[in-house]
Design a protein around this motif. Structure first.
Motif, PDB file in Angstrom:
ATOM      1  N   ASP A 109       0.830  -1.203   0.000  1.00  0.00           N
ATOM      2  CA  ASP A 109       0.000   0.000   0.000  1.00  0.00           C
ATOM      3  C   ASP A 109       0.866   1.256   0.000  1.00  0.00           C
ATOM      4  O   ASP A 109       0.657   2.179  -0.792  1.00  0.00           O
ATOM      5  CB  ASP A 109      -0.914  -0.019   1.230  1.00  0.00           C
ATOM      6  CG  ASP A 109      -2.078   0.950   1.110  1.00  0.00           C
ATOM      7  OD1 ASP A 109      -2.742   0.954   0.058  1.00  0.00           O
ATOM      8  OD2 ASP A 109      -2.319   1.705   2.065  1.00  0.00           O
ATOM      9  N   ASN A 110       1.864   1.294   0.870  1.00  0.00           N
ATOM     10  CA  ASN A 110       2.716   2.485   0.956  1.00  0.00           C
ATOM     11  C   ASN A 110       3.596   2.647  -0.273  1.00  0.00           C
ATOM     12  O   ASN A 110       3.903   3.773  -0.680  1.00  0.00           O
ATOM     13  CB  ASN A 110       3.574   2.447   2.225  1.00  0.00           C
ATOM     14  CG  ASN A 110       2.833   3.013   3.431  1.00  0.00           C
ATOM     15  OD1 ASN A 110       2.064   3.960   3.309  1.00  0.00           O
ATOM     16  ND2 ASN A 110       3.053   2.426   4.595  1.00  0.00           N
ATOM     17  N   GLU A 111       4.018   1.541  -0.886  1.00  0.00           N
ATOM     18  CA  GLU A 111       4.793   1.647  -2.128  1.00  0.00           C
ATOM     19  C   GLU A 111       3.956   2.280  -3.233  1.00  0.00           C
ATOM     20  O   GLU A 111       4.461   3.102  -4.010  1.00  0.00           O
ATOM     21  CB  GLU A 111       5.286   0.262  -2.561  1.00  0.00           C
ATOM     22  CG  GLU A 111       6.487  -0.234  -1.779  1.00  0.00           C
ATOM     23  CD  GLU A 111       6.894  -1.637  -2.172  1.00  0.00           C
ATOM     24  OE1 GLU A 111       8.096  -1.942  -2.095  1.00  0.00           O
ATOM     25  OE2 GLU A 111       6.005  -2.446  -2.551  1.00  0.00           O
ATOM     26  N   LYS A 112       2.684   1.911  -3.308  1.00  0.00           N
ATOM     27  CA  LYS A 112       1.811   2.525  -4.314  1.00  0.00           C
ATOM     28  C   LYS A 112       1.751   4.032  -4.120  1.00  0.00           C
ATOM     29  O   LYS A 112       1.906   4.803  -5.075  1.00  0.00           O
ATOM     30  CB  LYS A 112       0.401   1.925  -4.230  1.00  0.00           C
ATOM     31  CG  LYS A 112       0.305   0.484  -4.690  1.00  0.00           C
ATOM     32  CD  LYS A 112      -1.112  -0.050  -4.505  1.00  0.00           C
ATOM     33  CE  LYS A 112      -1.206  -1.513  -4.905  1.00  0.00           C
ATOM     34  NZ  LYS A 112      -2.572  -2.055  -4.700  1.00  0.00           N
ATOM     35  N   PHE A 113       1.510   4.453  -2.880  1.00  0.00           N
ATOM     36  CA  PHE A 113       1.462   5.891  -2.607  1.00  0.00           C
ATOM     37  C   PHE A 113       2.796   6.558  -2.933  1.00  0.00           C
ATOM     38  O   PHE A 113       2.843   7.595  -3.608  1.00  0.00           O
ATOM     39  CB  PHE A 113       1.103   6.142  -1.137  1.00  0.00           C
ATOM     40  CG  PHE A 113      -0.369   6.106  -0.853  1.00  0.00           C
ATOM     41  CD1 PHE A 113      -1.205   7.121  -1.299  1.00  0.00           C
ATOM     42  CD2 PHE A 113      -0.926   5.057  -0.139  1.00  0.00           C
ATOM     43  CE1 PHE A 113      -2.570   7.092  -1.037  1.00  0.00           C
ATOM     44  CE2 PHE A 113      -2.289   5.016   0.129  1.00  0.00           C
ATOM     45  CZ  PHE A 113      -3.115   6.037  -0.322  1.00  0.00           C
ATOM     46  N   ASP A 114       3.883   5.968  -2.440  1.00  0.00           N
ATOM     47  CA  ASP A 114       5.199   6.587  -2.620  1.00  0.00           C
ATOM     48  C   ASP A 114       5.553   6.728  -4.095  1.00  0.00           C
ATOM     49  O   ASP A 114       6.024   7.786  -4.536  1.00  0.00           O
ATOM     50  CB  ASP A 114       6.275   5.770  -1.903  1.00  0.00           C
ATOM     51  CG  ASP A 114       6.156   5.851  -0.387  1.00  0.00           C
ATOM     52  OD1 ASP A 114       5.449   6.756   0.102  1.00  0.00           O
ATOM     53  OD2 ASP A 114       6.753   5.002   0.302  1.00  0.00           O
ATOM     54  N   TYR A 115       5.326   5.680  -4.877  1.00  0.00           N
ATOM     55  CA  TYR A 115       5.718   5.714  -6.286  1.00  0.00           C
ATOM     56  C   TYR A 115       4.847   6.682  -7.087  1.00  0.00           C
ATOM     57  O   TYR A 115       5.347   7.423  -7.939  1.00  0.00           O
ATOM     58  CB  TYR A 115       5.648   4.313  -6.892  1.00  0.00           C
ATOM     59  CG  TYR A 115       6.692   3.352  -6.350  1.00  0.00           C
ATOM     60  CD1 TYR A 115       7.787   3.822  -5.624  1.00  0.00           C
ATOM     61  CD2 TYR A 115       6.586   1.980  -6.549  1.00  0.00           C
ATOM     62  CE1 TYR A 115       8.740   2.953  -5.118  1.00  0.00           C
ATOM     63  CE2 TYR A 115       7.540   1.099  -6.056  1.00  0.00           C
ATOM     64  CZ  TYR A 115       8.614   1.592  -5.336  1.00  0.00           C
ATOM     65  OH  TYR A 115       9.560   0.728  -4.848  1.00  0.00           O
ATOM     66  N   VAL A 116       3.542   6.677  -6.822  1.00  0.00           N
ATOM     67  CA  VAL A 116       2.657   7.582  -7.564  1.00  0.00           C
ATOM     68  C   VAL A 116       2.954   9.036  -7.193  1.00  0.00           C
ATOM     69  O   VAL A 116       2.997   9.914  -8.064  1.00  0.00           O
ATOM     70  CB  VAL A 116       1.177   7.234  -7.301  1.00  0.00           C
ATOM     71  CG1 VAL A 116       0.266   8.320  -7.864  1.00  0.00           C
ATOM     72  CG2 VAL A 116       0.825   5.894  -7.943  1.00  0.00           C
ATOM     73  N   ILE A 117       3.170   9.307  -5.916  1.00  0.00           N
ATOM     74  CA  ILE A 117       3.493  10.678  -5.493  1.00  0.00           C
ATOM     75  C   ILE A 117       4.816  11.121  -6.101  1.00  0.00           C
ATOM     76  O   ILE A 117       4.946  12.257  -6.588  1.00  0.00           O
ATOM     77  CB  ILE A 117       3.520  10.779  -3.955  1.00  0.00           C
ATOM     78  CG1 ILE A 117       2.092  10.673  -3.400  1.00  0.00           C
ATOM     79  CG2 ILE A 117       4.162  12.093  -3.503  1.00  0.00           C
ATOM     80  CD1 ILE A 117       2.015  10.548  -1.886  1.00  0.00           C
ATOM     81  N   GLN A 118       5.811  10.231  -6.107  1.00  0.00           N
ATOM     82  CA  GLN A 118       7.094  10.572  -6.729  1.00  0.00           C
ATOM     83  C   GLN A 118       6.921  10.876  -8.215  1.00  0.00           C
ATOM     84  O   GLN A 118       7.514  11.828  -8.744  1.00  0.00           O
ATOM     85  CB  GLN A 118       8.086   9.424  -6.560  1.00  0.00           C
ATOM     86  CG  GLN A 118       8.678   9.283  -5.178  1.00  0.00           C
ATOM     87  CD  GLN A 118       9.741   8.203  -5.144  1.00  0.00           C
ATOM     88  OE1 GLN A 118      10.619   8.146  -6.003  1.00  0.00           O
ATOM     89  NE2 GLN A 118       9.656   7.320  -4.160  1.00  0.00           N
ATOM     90  N   PHE A 119       6.115  10.069  -8.887  1.00  0.00           N
ATOM     91  CA  PHE A 119       5.879  10.314 -10.311  1.00  0.00           C
ATOM     92  C   PHE A 119       5.232  11.684 -10.508  1.00  0.00           C
ATOM     93  O   PHE A 119       5.622  12.446 -11.400  1.00  0.00           O
ATOM     94  CB  PHE A 119       4.988   9.218 -10.903  1.00  0.00           C
ATOM     95  CG  PHE A 119       4.802   9.345 -12.386  1.00  0.00           C
ATOM     96  CD1 PHE A 119       5.752   8.858 -13.266  1.00  0.00           C
ATOM     97  CD2 PHE A 119       3.687   9.977 -12.914  1.00  0.00           C
ATOM     98  CE1 PHE A 119       5.606   8.990 -14.641  1.00  0.00           C
ATOM     99  CE2 PHE A 119       3.520  10.117 -14.283  1.00  0.00           C
ATOM    100  CZ  PHE A 119       4.483   9.618 -15.151  1.00  0.00           C
ATOM    101  N   CYS A 120       4.253  11.997  -9.669  1.00  0.00           N
ATOM    102  CA  CYS A 120       3.594  13.305  -9.759  1.00  0.00           C
ATOM    103  C   CYS A 120       4.583  14.441  -9.511  1.00  0.00           C
ATOM    104  O   CYS A 120       4.514  15.492 -10.164  1.00  0.00           O
ATOM    105  CB  CYS A 120       2.443  13.383  -8.757  1.00  0.00           C
ATOM    106  SG  CYS A 120       1.001  12.384  -9.196  1.00  0.00           S
ATOM    107  N   LEU A 121       5.504  14.243  -8.579  1.00  0.00           N
ATOM    108  CA  LEU A 121       6.520  15.269  -8.317  1.00  0.00           C
ATOM    109  C   LEU A 121       7.395  15.486  -9.549  1.00  0.00           C
ATOM    110  O   LEU A 121       7.766  16.626  -9.869  1.00  0.00           O
ATOM    111  CB  LEU A 121       7.383  14.859  -7.120  1.00  0.00           C
ATOM    112  CG  LEU A 121       6.711  14.949  -5.746  1.00  0.00           C
ATOM    113  CD1 LEU A 121       7.569  14.261  -4.683  1.00  0.00           C
ATOM    114  CD2 LEU A 121       6.463  16.407  -5.354  1.00  0.00           C
ATOM    115  N   GLY A 122       7.719  14.392 -10.244  1.00  0.00           N
ATOM    116  CA  GLY A 122       8.506  14.523 -11.468  1.00  0.00           C
ATOM    117  C   GLY A 122       7.759  15.280 -12.552  1.00  0.00           C
ATOM    118  O   GLY A 122       8.318  16.163 -13.213  1.00  0.00           O
ATOM    119  N   VAL A 123       6.471  14.950 -12.726  1.00  0.00           N
ATOM    120  CA  VAL A 123       5.664  15.652 -13.732  1.00  0.00           C
ATOM    121  C   VAL A 123       5.496  17.118 -13.344  1.00  0.00           C
ATOM    122  O   VAL A 123       5.539  18.012 -14.197  1.00  0.00           O
ATOM    123  CB  VAL A 123       4.291  14.970 -13.902  1.00  0.00           C
ATOM    124  CG1 VAL A 123       3.413  15.766 -14.863  1.00  0.00           C
ATOM    125  CG2 VAL A 123       4.463  13.540 -14.416  1.00  0.00           C
TER     126      VAL A 123
END
Length: 436
Positions: A109-123
């Motif tokens: 669950d936390n990996e999903k949040f972390d990876y999606v948030i990181q991707f959003c930060l990159g965009v």
């Protein structure tokens, strides 16, 4: 001996370009190929344009310019660049896998949040620099040491500075499953803005939280209730109805993650309400709590509904009008998908009473029918006259148009409804009576 197609000629494994030895071919995309290379005992990825087509070379060179203009932990970086036989190439870190593969391998669950948030930060870093990506998808999110890197900027462009037209007006850009309506429409690709990327982010979030299902058709039942509203807002047809900035998505994702990791107590929310927290804030607390819950039985939901109380449940519905359907989804999915062997008789009135409140709060005819069906079935199953009386009020709550639209439901349930008539304190409306 293995050979690879490289710039319109065969290239042998082991050939060296500017000191980088080709070890193997990794993959090829719309206009480039990626190779695993080594230099000074360090492994990298080399990307090259695989054609001499002038337009594709210009686009590839623009990808290099875009990457060079961004220095961010969540955007893939250029380590080196060169020209080989007149064709541009660049060196970047060799990542472990794509987000697509990571999801299919399984994420916590936390990996999903972390990876999606990181991707959003990159965009967001791209957008803040005046750039848009235009081809957001899980394969363009790469994982390196638990860090997500936004990659493949081949379709990206500078929003205000890039005047070159590199795409014919008839050619939609991107990957169809993740493409926004305005980009998909013929000739509209160059009119895309950051909200087009936001649409694609919504589909990427769906892919991650549905554990790898295609976003071609969004199915709310495959995603947790706290996440789906974010996906819905990202993927509105009109750009003006979407999030207007990626920072808003990041904020909502962090709120969901915090709510899951720090479960809210209904008791604490009620205590705050009693000492002055306004109805809107109280409703937000209870709504987040309900979204974060993973009910394994109807009894668990009933315990929470009783603790909230009928009056405060009405406050919740009055202040969360745009989220009513999400609350109904929690209610219906818990009833339909979990056992309720140990439900107390008096709890049946709680279930049917809250179903009536939800029925009066939604404009969705399908939800009204589902709530009526639930109420009829559970009242009959437990033979609770008080619950049956509430069903009678629910029938009277319907408008004449709704009554006529639900004619098939009434005909299919006429035996059960007729059996309940003696418990109704209100008479059955004539329109419904005609179907019974």
């Amino acid at each position: 001996m293995q050979f690879l197609m490289f710039n319109n000629r065969l290239m042998k494994i082991g050939e060296v370009i500017n000191g980088y030895e080709i070890l193997e071919h990794i993959n090829s995309g719309g206009m480039g190929s990626v190779y695993k290379v080594i230099k000074d005992n360090k492994i990298y990825a080399l990307k090259t344009c695989f054609t001499t087509d002038v337009e594709l070379i210009k686009r590839f060179e623009r990808e290099i310019r875009l990457m060079e203009s961004i220095k961010h932990d969540n955007v893939i970086s250029i380590i080196d660049k060169m020209t080989h036989n007149g064709i541009p190439c660049f060196i970047m870190p060799l990542c472990e896998k794509s987000l697509d593969k990571a999801v299919k391998d399984g994420l916590s669950d936390n990996e999903k949040f972390d990876y999606v948030i990181q991707f959003c930060l990159g965009v967001k870093a791209l957008h803040d620099a005046g750039e848009i990506h235009r081809d957001i998808k899980p394969n363009n999110a790469l994982l390196l040491n638990k860090q997500i890197k936004v990659s493949d900027l081949g379709l990206g462009k500078f929003i205000n500075r890039d005047s070159s037209i590199l795409t014919p007006t008839f050619a939609p850009m991107g990957t169809m499953e993740y493409m926004s309506p305005e980009v998909y429409s013929a000739g509209k690709g160059r009119d895309a803005d950051k909200r087009s990327d936001i649409y694609s982010i919504g589909n990427l979030i769906y892919f991650v939280y549905s554990n790898g299902n295609s976003p071609f058709r969004l199915d709310a039942s495959l995603v947790e209730g706290d996440i789906f509203p974010i996906i819905e807002k990202c993927t509105k047809v009109s750009p003006v109805d979407r999030y207007q900035d990626v920072s808003e998505i990041i904020s909502d994702l962090k709120t969901c993650q915090e709510a899951r990791n720090t479960p809210l107590s209904i008791k604490d929310a009620i205590s705050k309400h009693r000492i002055g927290v306004n109805n809107a804030e109280f409703s937000d607390m209870i709504y987040r709590y309900l979204l974060s819950r993973q009910y394994t039985s109807l009894e668990g939901l009933v315990v929470d509904l009783k603790q909230i109380g009928a009056e405060r449940f009405e406050i919740l519905l009055a202040n969360k009008k745009t989220d009513i359907d999400n609350i109904i989804n929690i209610f219906l999915s818990t009833y339909n998908n979990t056992p309720h062997y140990w439900l107390q008789f008096s709890d049946v009135e709680v279930v049917v009473g809250r179903a009536r409140s939800l029925l009066k709060s939604t404009n969705s005819l399908s939800y009204k029918q589902a709530l009526l069906e639930l109420s009829v079935n559970i009242s009959k199953e437990y033979n609770r006259f008080a619950a049956m009386e509430i069903v009678g009020r629910m029938l009277a709550d319907l408008s004449e148009t709704e009554m006529r639209s639900l004619s098939v439901f009434f005909k299919n349930n006429k035996e059960a409804i007729n059996d309940m008539k003696d418990s109704f304190r209100t008479s059955i409306p004539d329109i419904i009576e005609a179907y019974l």
